[in-house]
Design a protein around this motif. Sequence first.
Motif, PDB file in Angstrom:
ATOM      1  N   ARG A   6      37.919  34.581  41.254  1.00  0.00           N
ATOM      2  CA  ARG A   6      36.549  35.335  41.269  1.00  0.00           C
ATOM      3  C   ARG A   6      36.612  36.473  42.343  1.00  0.00           C
ATOM      4  N   PRO A   7      35.746  37.488  42.295  1.00  0.00           N
ATOM      5  CA  PRO A   7      35.675  38.407  43.388  1.00  0.00           C
ATOM      6  C   PRO A   7      35.317  37.655  44.880  1.00  0.00           C
ATOM      7  N   VAL A   8      35.802  38.157  45.858  1.00  0.00           N
ATOM      8  CA  VAL A   8      35.416  37.441  47.098  1.00  0.00           C
ATOM      9  C   VAL A   8      33.852  37.865  47.534  1.00  0.00           C
ATOM     10  N   ILE A   9      33.279  37.284  47.840  1.00  0.00           N
ATOM     11  CA  ILE A   9      32.128  37.380  48.587  1.00  0.00           C
ATOM     12  C   ILE A   9      32.196  37.122  50.108  1.00  0.00           C
ATOM     13  N   LEU A  10      31.898  38.023  50.746  1.00  0.00           N
ATOM     14  CA  LEU A  10      31.993  38.126  52.356  1.00  0.00           C
ATOM     15  C   LEU A  10      30.436  38.365  52.818  1.00  0.00           C
ATOM     16  N   ASP A  64      27.058  38.048  52.169  1.00  0.00           N
ATOM     17  CA  ASP A  64      26.214  37.931  50.802  1.00  0.00           C
ATOM     18  C   ASP A  64      26.752  39.182  50.069  1.00  0.00           C
ATOM     19  N   VAL A  65      27.843  39.948  50.485  1.00  0.00           N
ATOM     20  CA  VAL A  65      28.471  41.019  49.641  1.00  0.00           C
ATOM     21  C   VAL A  65      29.550  40.659  48.803  1.00  0.00           C
ATOM     22  N   ALA A  66      29.542  41.039  47.514  1.00  0.00           N
ATOM     23  CA  ALA A  66      30.837  40.915  46.649  1.00  0.00           C
ATOM     24  C   ALA A  66      31.609  41.852  46.778  1.00  0.00           C
ATOM     25  N   LEU A  67      32.944  41.828  47.043  1.00  0.00           N
ATOM     26  CA  LEU A  67      33.786  43.121  47.491  1.00  0.00           C
ATOM     27  C   LEU A  67      34.304  43.537  45.977  1.00  0.00           C
TER      28      LEU A  67
END
Length: 65
Positions: free
Chosen positions: A17-21, A23-26
């Motif tokens: 799954r996309p990384v979430i850093l 509260d932001v999905a990369l």
Amino acid sequence: MRADRAGWTVYDVATGRPVILGDVALIGISFEDADSLVNLLNVQDRESARGASRSSPAPHPVSVR
């Protein structure tokens, strides 16, 4: 990282799954930003794995009486 419709997405290889850093999905980021983040996250992952192996408790010696 993989190209997406708006740019590049940084994926977590463990989950796919996309990384979430924070509260932001990369997702949909520039190639340069995605490449830098992948490098940074990989370094952090290696350091974390190294730290975990160092902090593993050493076996306790057995005393025989």
